[in-house]
Design a protein around this motif. Structure first.
Motif, PDB file in Angstrom:
ATOM      1  N   MET B 181       0.881  -1.200  -0.006  1.00 21.96           N
ATOM      2  CA  MET B 181       0.101   0.008   0.023  1.00 21.96           C
ATOM      3  C   MET B 181       0.926   1.411   0.196  1.00 21.96           C
ATOM      4  O   MET B 181       1.588   1.435   0.880  1.00 21.96           O
ATOM      5  N   MET B 182       0.601   2.068  -1.085  1.00 20.87           N
ATOM      6  CA  MET B 182       1.592   3.297  -1.242  1.00 20.87           C
ATOM      7  C   MET B 182       0.817   4.644  -1.246  1.00 20.87           C
ATOM      8  O   MET B 182      -0.305   4.903  -1.702  1.00 20.87           O
ATOM      9  N   HIS B 183       1.482   5.788  -0.615  1.00 21.98           N
ATOM     10  CA  HIS B 183       0.935   6.860  -0.688  1.00 21.98           C
ATOM     11  C   HIS B 183       1.660   7.821  -1.741  1.00 21.98           C
ATOM     12  O   HIS B 183       2.927   8.072  -1.536  1.00 21.98           O
ATOM     13  N   LEU B 184       1.147   8.111  -2.814  1.00 20.19           N
ATOM     14  CA  LEU B 184       1.850   8.545  -3.907  1.00 20.19           C
ATOM     15  C   LEU B 184       1.219   9.936  -4.357  1.00 20.19           C
ATOM     16  O   LEU B 184       0.782  10.226  -5.473  1.00 20.19           O
ATOM     17  N   PRO B 185       1.058  10.884  -3.351  1.00 20.29           N
ATOM     18  CA  PRO B 185       0.498  12.271  -3.738  1.00 20.29           C
ATOM     19  C   PRO B 185       1.293  13.115  -4.534  1.00 20.29           C
ATOM     20  O   PRO B 185       0.765  13.628  -5.824  1.00 20.29           O
ATOM     21  N   ALA B 186       2.503  13.006  -4.875  1.00 22.66           N
ATOM     22  CA  ALA B 186       3.310  13.816  -5.712  1.00 22.66           C
ATOM     23  C   ALA B 186       3.183  13.316  -7.177  1.00 22.66           C
ATOM     24  O   ALA B 186       3.252  14.305  -8.116  1.00 22.66           O
ATOM     25  N   VAL B 206      -0.878  -5.104 -10.711  1.00 24.95           N
ATOM     26  CA  VAL B 206      -2.106  -4.665 -10.718  1.00 24.95           C
ATOM     27  C   VAL B 206      -2.048  -3.456  -9.717  1.00 24.95           C
ATOM     28  O   VAL B 206      -1.701  -3.511  -8.419  1.00 24.95           O
ATOM     29  N   VAL B 207      -2.760  -2.303 -10.206  1.00 24.56           N
ATOM     30  CA  VAL B 207      -2.554  -1.165  -9.371  1.00 24.56           C
ATOM     31  C   VAL B 207      -4.037  -0.884  -8.929  1.00 24.56           C
ATOM     32  O   VAL B 207      -4.963  -0.724  -9.833  1.00 24.56           O
ATOM     33  N   ARG B 208      -4.518  -0.823  -7.608  1.00 26.70           N
ATOM     34  CA  ARG B 208      -5.617  -0.558  -7.057  1.00 26.70           C
ATOM     35  C   ARG B 208      -6.087   0.515  -6.198  1.00 26.70           C
ATOM     36  O   ARG B 208      -4.910   0.859  -5.799  1.00 26.70           O
ATOM     37  N   GLY B 209      -7.477   0.739  -5.759  1.00 26.80           N
ATOM     38  CA  GLY B 209      -7.494   1.761  -4.750  1.00 26.80           C
ATOM     39  C   GLY B 209      -7.275   1.084  -3.183  1.00 26.80           C
ATOM     40  O   GLY B 209      -7.013  -0.064  -3.465  1.00 26.80           O
ATOM     41  N   ILE B 210      -7.710   1.662  -2.338  1.00 24.13           N
ATOM     42  CA  ILE B 210      -7.057   1.279  -1.060  1.00 24.13           C
ATOM     43  C   ILE B 210      -7.870   0.101  -0.445  1.00 24.13           C
ATOM     44  O   ILE B 210      -7.567  -0.980   0.108  1.00 24.13           O
ATOM     45  N   TYR B 211      -9.058  -0.239  -0.873  1.00 26.66           N
ATOM     46  CA  TYR B 211     -10.254  -1.108  -0.638  1.00 26.66           C
ATOM     47  C   TYR B 211     -10.049  -2.209  -1.638  1.00 26.66           C
ATOM     48  O   TYR B 211     -11.306  -2.736  -1.817  1.00 26.66           O
ATOM     49  N   GLY B 212      -9.089  -2.419  -2.189  1.00 26.36           N
ATOM     50  CA  GLY B 212      -9.068  -3.577  -3.324  1.00 26.36           C
ATOM     51  C   GLY B 212      -9.753  -3.416  -4.535  1.00 26.36           C
ATOM     52  O   GLY B 212     -10.101  -2.459  -4.971  1.00 26.36           O
ATOM     53  N   GLU B 213     -10.116  -4.680  -5.106  1.00 26.46           N
ATOM     54  CA  GLU B 213     -10.687  -4.602  -6.537  1.00 26.46           C
ATOM     55  C   GLU B 213     -11.668  -3.583  -6.720  1.00 26.46           C
ATOM     56  O   GLU B 213     -12.810  -3.694  -6.041  1.00 26.46           O
ATOM     57  N   GLY B 214     -11.614  -2.966  -7.573  1.00 26.80           N
ATOM     58  CA  GLY B 214     -12.546  -1.941  -7.997  1.00 26.80           C
ATOM     59  C   GLY B 214     -12.840  -0.894  -7.496  1.00 26.80           C
ATOM     60  O   GLY B 214     -13.609   0.104  -7.654  1.00 26.80           O
ATOM     61  N   SER B 215     -12.089  -0.662  -6.265  1.00 25.88           N
ATOM     62  CA  SER B 215     -12.135   0.611  -5.474  1.00 25.88           C
ATOM     63  C   SER B 215     -11.163   1.573  -5.893  1.00 25.88           C
ATOM     64  O   SER B 215     -10.100   1.397  -6.620  1.00 25.88           O
ATOM     65  N   GLU B 216     -11.746   3.211  -5.910  1.00 28.15           N
ATOM     66  CA  GLU B 216     -10.651   4.082  -6.413  1.00 28.15           C
ATOM     67  C   GLU B 216      -9.811   4.543  -5.349  1.00 28.15           C
ATOM     68  O   GLU B 216      -9.861   4.277  -4.413  1.00 28.15           O
ATOM     69  N   ALA B 217      -8.790   4.985  -5.851  1.00 30.14           N
ATOM     70  CA  ALA B 217      -7.802   5.541  -5.248  1.00 30.14           C
ATOM     71  C   ALA B 217      -7.878   6.914  -4.173  1.00 30.14           C
ATOM     72  O   ALA B 217      -7.717   7.766  -4.647  1.00 30.14           O
ATOM     73  N   GLY B 219      -7.584   9.267  -1.430  1.00 32.67           N
ATOM     74  CA  GLY B 219      -6.381   9.879  -0.575  1.00 32.67           C
ATOM     75  C   GLY B 219      -5.017   9.392  -1.138  1.00 32.67           C
ATOM     76  O   GLY B 219      -4.256   9.462  -0.528  1.00 32.67           O
ATOM     77  N   ASN B 220      -5.009   9.368  -2.480  1.00 32.95           N
ATOM     78  CA  ASN B 220      -3.795   9.131  -3.341  1.00 32.95           C
ATOM     79  C   ASN B 220      -2.971   7.814  -2.929  1.00 32.95           C
ATOM     80  O   ASN B 220      -1.723   7.759  -2.735  1.00 32.95           O
ATOM     81  N   ILE B 221      -3.943   6.942  -2.208  1.00 33.65           N
ATOM     82  CA  ILE B 221      -3.362   5.728  -1.705  1.00 33.65           C
ATOM     83  C   ILE B 221      -3.552   4.538  -2.794  1.00 33.65           C
ATOM     84  O   ILE B 221      -4.853   4.361  -3.397  1.00 33.65           O
ATOM     85  N   PHE B 222      -2.368   3.868  -3.148  1.00 35.85           N
ATOM     86  CA  PHE B 222      -2.630   2.859  -4.123  1.00 35.85           C
ATOM     87  C   PHE B 222      -2.195   1.577  -3.782  1.00 35.85           C
ATOM     88  O   PHE B 222      -1.243   1.501  -2.886  1.00 35.85           O
ATOM     89  N   GLN B 223      -2.805   0.543  -4.141  1.00 34.91           N
ATOM     90  CA  GLN B 223      -2.280  -0.809  -3.756  1.00 34.91           C
ATOM     91  C   GLN B 223      -1.694  -1.246  -5.037  1.00 34.91           C
ATOM     92  O   GLN B 223      -2.309  -1.730  -6.048  1.00 34.91           O
ATOM     93  N   ILE B 224      -0.529  -1.960  -4.837  1.00 35.66           N
ATOM     94  CA  ILE B 224      -0.073  -2.539  -5.780  1.00 35.66           C
ATOM     95  C   ILE B 224       0.408  -4.110  -5.813  1.00 35.66           C
ATOM     96  O   ILE B 224       0.766  -4.423  -4.605  1.00 35.66           O
ATOM     97  N   SER B 225      -0.246  -4.967  -6.620  1.00 38.79           N
ATOM     98  CA  SER B 225       0.080  -6.282  -6.204  1.00 38.79           C
ATOM     99  C   SER B 225       0.161  -7.276  -7.485  1.00 38.79           C
ATOM    100  O   SER B 225       0.054  -6.698  -8.637  1.00 38.79           O
ATOM    101  N   ASN B 226       0.742  -8.586  -7.181  1.00 42.12           N
ATOM    102  CA  ASN B 226       0.844  -9.451  -8.331  1.00 42.12           C
ATOM    103  C   ASN B 226      -0.533  -9.882  -9.166  1.00 42.12           C
ATOM    104  O   ASN B 226      -1.448 -10.045  -8.200  1.00 42.12           O
ATOM    105  N   GLN B 227      -0.529  -9.911 -10.397  1.00 45.05           N
ATOM    106  CA  GLN B 227      -1.605 -10.542 -10.920  1.00 45.05           C
ATOM    107  C   GLN B 227      -1.227 -12.098 -11.073  1.00 45.05           C
ATOM    108  O   GLN B 227      -2.132 -12.755 -10.954  1.00 45.05           O
TER     109      GLN B 227
END
Lengths: 182, 354
Positions: B181-186, B206-217, B219-227
């Motif tokens: 889970m990453m905070h990427l505001p810049a 895969v790059v997703r929002g904070i609450y997983g599949e289908g959620s938007e990012a 607070g500039n928080i992104f979840q990066i995970s393997n597919q």
């Protein structure tokens, strides 16, 4: 913007609905979205599975040319353990049990290839207790691969060491087998 | 309940520790999917079988300790209220799907909440292990050990060719999803993220929002995970993820530095406006709150905002989710009531800092 259902609260959800090819813009508030069933699948998210089941369908129809044959085939394949049929599997995009993997084995490679970037074979962890002989087998495979690389890079000294390791592992095997026979 | 007590309940103990690169990486997680060999998966199983699995875990693992994961608490989902379920989802201790499988589902949670073991989700077993900051290899190693410990008593569905057999074909093989889970505001501010996401996708991540599949990012928080879970070893998957995350960290740091050099005044303005909103607003929607919290956190990280603790983003992002707000109020709240309570909680939280 006002909610188009209750005309009271502000609309917080905006989306486009396509029903039988008819496009419709929908603007509703949270409350109405829940009541009118707009949110039915929102909690699972419109997930990968929906996309996947589409993928599977496409897959088999392109594989089997004669119509009738494919119909019978999908009807016939049924898992003896959980009774899931292949067509059900395609629809839900999920296996019913471990035996499904054996039952549908012949058709899985093409699906896995699509989902896992061309891969069809596991190359990761082996269960510590259950794995038994597999651990050794994997170790041997890894060593052989390593050996091949070393030879390609002309690192012969290191390669000789690895070769001896492989020999030792193989000998262990032979002894175990001999022990079984006696 | 005082706000402080409530916060202590909301923030998992493991989250309080600082991890490496925690100015950008909020947490690292490994999830392993496992199944019993001889029982159909939850979608096809007889409810009796699933009930048996549930009680197996209660009997064998309730109160047990493995290493630092002490005193596993066993929670049956059917014993929880709707709000309690939501709170567990917002704490990422259970998935939304588990919350829905009410009758037969359960979860085992370690005292430090670093490990949660979901029972009868899509698979029989979903092991999740969290680490603060960027510690994905540590998480993998610990998850493997925990997995071995479970396997002492369980016969997994495993096949030499296909690996760990899961209900969904997207998990077969390793059954592993590694995520960060990453905070990427810049990167968002400079719009670089839009061009980076497709590149990351091409690497099988895969790059997703904070609450997983289908959620938007939010607070500039992104979840990066393997597919991909089949064909590569867990270590290789994690190494690939790691190298991408490392690059993202570098890019984000560089972007922050450049913004500070080129438009420090505007950035400062943005940060303090956001701080002002959080400190004085009376009604706050979750999206606005998330944006402001992200800005404030950025302000802390680049040193423009002092005397506010760094944890504020992690804390308040969770604390101001609908489930938590209702848990705090001890009743169901309409959206507008939640927005007011959210504003009030954030105001109080900032006053604690002063």
């Amino acid at each position: 913007m006002q909610c188009q259902e209750c005309h009271k609260r502000p609309a917080t959800l905006h989306f486009t609905q396509v029903i039988q090819g008819q496009k419709m813009e929908v603007h509703v508030c949270n409350v109405c979205a829940k009541e009118k069933g707009y949110m039915n699948y929102s909690e699972d998210g419109y997930s990968l599975h929906h996309l996947l089941s589409g993928l599977f369908n496409f897959d088999t129809s392109s594989l089997s040319n004669p119509h009738t044959e494919s119909y019978h085939q999908t009807k016939d394949l049924q898992c003896p353990k959980c009774e899931m049929t292949f067509s059900q599997f395609k629809q839900v995009g999920k296996f019913g049990c471990a035996i499904c993997y054996e039952t549908f084995n012949d058709r899985l490679d093409s699906i896995f290839r699509r989902v896992h970037a061309g891969n069809v074979k596991h190359n990761g962890k082996i269960p510590k207790r259950q794995g038994g002989d597999l651990h050794k087998k994997k170790q041997l495979e890894d060593l052989k691969l390593h050996l091949k690389k070393l030879i390609e890079n002309e690192e012969f000294e290191e390669a000789a060491k690895v070769r001896d390791q492989i020999k030792a592992l193989n000998q262990e095997d032979g002894q175990a087998e001999a022990g079984d026979q006696s | 309940m005082t706000l402080r007590q409530f916060m202590n309940e909301a923030i998992s103990p493991w989250m309080r520790k600082d991890g490496p690169d925690s100015d950008i990486v909020l947490s690292s997680r490994i999830r392993l999917a496992r199944n019993f060999a001889n029982i159909p998966y939850p979608i096809a199983a007889d409810p009796k079988d699933l009930e048996e699995i549930r009680s197996f875990f209660q009997e064998k693992y309730e109160g047990q300790t493995y290493g630092v994961y002490k005193d596993l608490a066993f929670v049956s989902i059917r014993d929880l209220s709707a709000i309690e379920k939501r709170v567990l989802v917002e704490k990422h201790l259970i998935s939304p799907l588990l919350a829905k499988q009410s009758e037969v589902a359960a979860v085992l949670i370690s005292e430090n909440e670093q490990v949660s073991l979901m029972i009868n989700e899509e698979d029989h077993i979903r092991l999740q292990l969290y680490f603060p900051g960027f510690q994905i290899t540590e998480a993998l190693q610990q998850a493997f050990e925990f997995d071995d410990w479970l396997e002492e008593k369980i016969n997994y569905a495993f096949d030499e060719k296909r690996g760990y057999l899961t209900s969904c074909p997207t998990n077969v093989g390793t059954g592993m999803r590694a995520s960060v889970m990453m905070h990427l505001p810049a990167l968002v501010l400079t719009k670089q993220i839009n061009r980076m996401i497709p590149a990351i996708n091409q690497l099988g991540l895969v790059v997703r929002g904070i609450y997983g599949e289908g959620s938007e990012a939010q607070g500039n928080i992104f979840q990066i995970s393997n597919q991909i879970t089949l064909g590569k070893s867990e270590e290789d998957i994690v190494a690939d993820l790691q190298s991408v995350v490392k690059q993202l960290i570098e890019q984000e740091r560089y972007a922050r530095q450049r913004i500070m050099e080129q438009s420090k005044d505007q950035l400062e303005d943005r940060i303090f406006r956001s701080y002002g909103v959080l400190a004085y607003a009376r009604i706050l929607e979750s999206k606005e709150a998330a944006t402001c919290l992200s800005n404030v956190r950025l302000g802390i990280d680049v040193g423009l905002l002092k005397n506010v603790s760094r944890n504020i983003l992690n804390e308040l992002m969770i604390l101001t989710q609908p489930g938590f707000l209702q848990h705090y109020a001890k009743k169901t709240l309409a959206a507008s009531e939640r927005d007011q309570l959210r504003a009030s909680l954030i105001r109080q939280r900032l006053q604690l800092e002063e």
